[in-house]
Design an enzyme around this catalytic site. Structure first.
Site, PDB file in Angstrom:
ATOM      1  N   HIS A   1       0.903  -0.964  -0.089  1.00 36.40           N
ATOM      2  CA  HIS A   1      -0.038  -0.088  -0.047  1.00 36.40           C
ATOM      3  C   HIS A   1       0.838   1.328  -0.037  1.00 36.40           C
ATOM      4  CE1 HIS A   1       0.473  -0.347   4.585  1.00 36.40           C
ATOM      5  NE2 HIS A   1       0.755   1.092   4.406  1.00 36.40           N
TER       6      HIS A   1
ATOM      7  N   ASP B   1       0.044  -7.723   1.046  1.00 37.59           N
ATOM      8  CA  ASP B   1       0.421  -6.174   1.283  1.00 37.59           C
ATOM      9  C   ASP B   1       2.034  -6.068   1.365  1.00 37.59           C
ATOM     10  OD1 ASP B   1       0.144  -3.387   1.665  1.00 37.59           O
ATOM     11  OD2 ASP B   1      -0.224  -3.601   3.654  1.00 37.59           O
TER      12      ASP B   1
ATOM     13  N   SER C   1       4.859   2.178   7.961  1.00 40.21           N
ATOM     14  CA  SER C   1       4.271   1.125   7.179  1.00 40.21           C
ATOM     15  C   SER C   1       5.674   0.715   6.359  1.00 40.21           C
ATOM     16  CB  SER C   1       3.229   1.469   6.319  1.00 40.21           C
ATOM     17  OG  SER C   1       1.981   1.601   7.149  1.00 40.21           O
TER      18      SER C   1
ATOM     19  N   THR D   1       3.099  -3.022   9.548  1.00 39.12           N
ATOM     20  CA  THR D   1       2.046  -2.906   8.358  1.00 39.12           C
ATOM     21  C   THR D   1       0.932  -2.144   8.917  1.00 39.12           C
ATOM     22  OG1 THR D   1       2.711  -4.898   7.365  1.00 39.12           O
ATOM     23  CG2 THR D   1       0.248  -4.289   6.851  1.00 39.12           C
TER      24      THR D   1
END
Length: 485
Positions: A124, A154, A230, A246
């Site tokens: 992301h 992710d 992140s 995350t």
């Protein structure tokens, strides 16, 4: 006689003394000094009074990088006059406005896991980015190449070219060796203020049902993780990576900052994705079976000691599970020696195993414990997708359809246990749109004829009919309808 019993006997004697309190305090102090229960030696050196993570940060910090992703967004620019209802009454959408490009920038973190410049971050962070820059801890900037993007985990893998220089990197540790209570460091770039280090402990392991990725199996930590962290590193006290930070739980819908509940993708999954980037393709082993998590009611029904495991309720014919002898009603309790508590854990365990090997699947079948040899094969890509746009005078006109295979289904976020013809898209305003066909619908029958392939469907709609009888599967429901031709 123990220290406690000695103190108790002394208490009985001195309690009758008129100066009881003074005598009692003196006695406790003397006995404590003699046993070392209260007083300890004062620190005699700097080392004895200093506790610092600085050596660990010096070792691992240079391998954590900042990532800047730039995305070009198209938007239309119109005059406020064109939005006025009176103006639009006469001119409608004759002046929709001119498109323009606008840049959006996002900030995140990453960690170098290979001295040749391979970096892992969150998907992301760089999703839809047209340009990605990596800034090292020494402030050098590099343009990054995106080698692999995996939305399902992710995770993403980047590469930078530093010439012949070997970059600082962090080794990966087996995340299954981590225990609740272990000390950890979270290193990243929260709020864009620069590299920041926070410490904490592992609060929980194997956190599932979080809903962040398709493979929910997270390490939970109370080390402060905030926006911008992140993709950063979760470091164990031996200086190795145990996870990639995350997400956080926030009391303001994700915008309220850390409240002491952060989640990291385990390093075993990180290592699997990193190796896939090195190999040039991302393929995970396929089980070829589906099931449901054992609940307390199901545990009682199946005679299990506790509500743990996955009850198999579907097996793909000829798939790895079928060849291993897995049957409907079996309860999978472990894969490759690792416990399986629920469906998310089962998916995670399979996904982190190497293609081409064999793993032991331990199951309970009618009270008996069995060990099955499970081949770790990739999902089959047959039949070929044969993506086709349906036209003509028929109920499916305007629909885009394809043959389902396990590989095609997984690539497109569909049910890998399903077979037949799936609807991939519907053109707005078309006959299929008026029929309210949806993406993911599976065509089962047309005029009482089974539809097993795109070829079957195109053949079935080639002729006109006075009445069309259609059967569609949507999720767990089977829908039937009749339409006049």
């Amino acid at each position: 006689m123990t220290v406690v019993s000695t103190i108790f006997q002394c208490f009985r004697v001195v309690s009758r003394h008129p100066c009881f309190l003074d005598v009692w305090v003196a006695l406790v102090v003397v006995m404590s000094l003699s046993t070392g229960a209260v007083a300890k030696d004062a620190p005699r050196s700097r080392d004895q009074i200093t506790l610092s993570f600085a050596p660990l940060v010096r070792q691992t910090g240079p391998a954590v990088v900042n990532i800047f992703a730039k995305t070009e967004v198209a938007e239309r620019r119109t005059s406020p006059l064109f939005d006025d209802p009176f103006f639009r009454q006469f001119f409608g959408n004759m002046f929709p406005g001119q498109p323009r490009r606008r840049s959006q920038k996002s900030l995140g973190s990453g960690v170098i896991l290979d001295p040749n410049g391979l970096i892992v971050t969150n998907h992301h962070v760089i999703a839809n980015a047209t340009q990605v820059k990596v800034v090292l801890s020494d402030r050098r900037e590099f343009d990054a190449e995106v080698l692999l993007k995996d939305e399902r985990t992710d995770l993403a893998v980047l590469r930078i070219d530093a010439g012949r220089e070997k970059l600082p990197y962090v080794e990966i540790r087996d995340s299954d060796t981590v225990e609740v209570g272990d000390l950890v460091l979270a290193i990243g770039n929260p709020f864009g203020v620069g590299q920041t280090v926070t410490s904490g402990i592992v609060s929980a392991l194997a956190r599932t049902a979080i809903g962040i990725t398709d493979y929910s199996f997270f390490i939970q930590t109370d080390a402060s993780i905030n926006p911008g962290n992140s993709g950063g590193a979760l470091i164990a006290m031996d200086g190795r990576l145990i996870g990639v930070n995350t997400a956080i739980f926030s009391n303001k819908g994700g915008g309220g900052g850390s409240v002491g509940i952060g989640f990291a993708i385990p390093s075993n999954m990180v290592g699997t994705v990193l190796q896939s980037a090195r190999d040039g393709r991302l393929i995970r082993p396929w089980l070829g079976a589906a099931g449901q998590t054992v609940t307390p009611d199901l545990a009682e029904q199946f005679g299990l000691d506790r509500p743990s495991g996955v009850i198999i309720n579907a097996v793909f014919p000829g798939g790895p599970a079928d060849r291993a002898g897995l049957a409907i009603g079996d309860v999978v309790v472990s894969i490759a020696g690792k416990g399986v508590d629920d469906n998310d854990a089962l998916r995670y365990r399979i996904a982190t195993l190497p293609i081409g090997k064999t793993a032991k699947a331990h199951v309970i079948r009618k009270g008996r414990h069995l060990a099955l040899d499970l081949a770790l094969d990739e999902p089959p890509a047959k039949p070929a997708a044969d993506i086709t746009n349906i036209d003509g005078r028929n109920p499916f006109s305007g629909a885009r359809v394809a043959n389902l295979s396990p590989a095609f289904a997984l690539e497109n976020g569909l049910d890998d246990m399903a077979r037949g013809v799936v609807v991939l898209g519907v053109r707005r305003g078309s006959v299929a749109d008026n029929l309210q066909l949806r993406d993911g619908d599976i065509v089962m029958e047309v005029n009482d004829k089974e539809i097993a392939s795109v070829r079957d469907l195109t053949k079935a709609v080639r002729k006109s009919h006075k009445v069309w009888r259609i059967q569609i599967r949507r999720g767990d429901k089977v829908l039937r309808t009749e339409i006049k031709g």
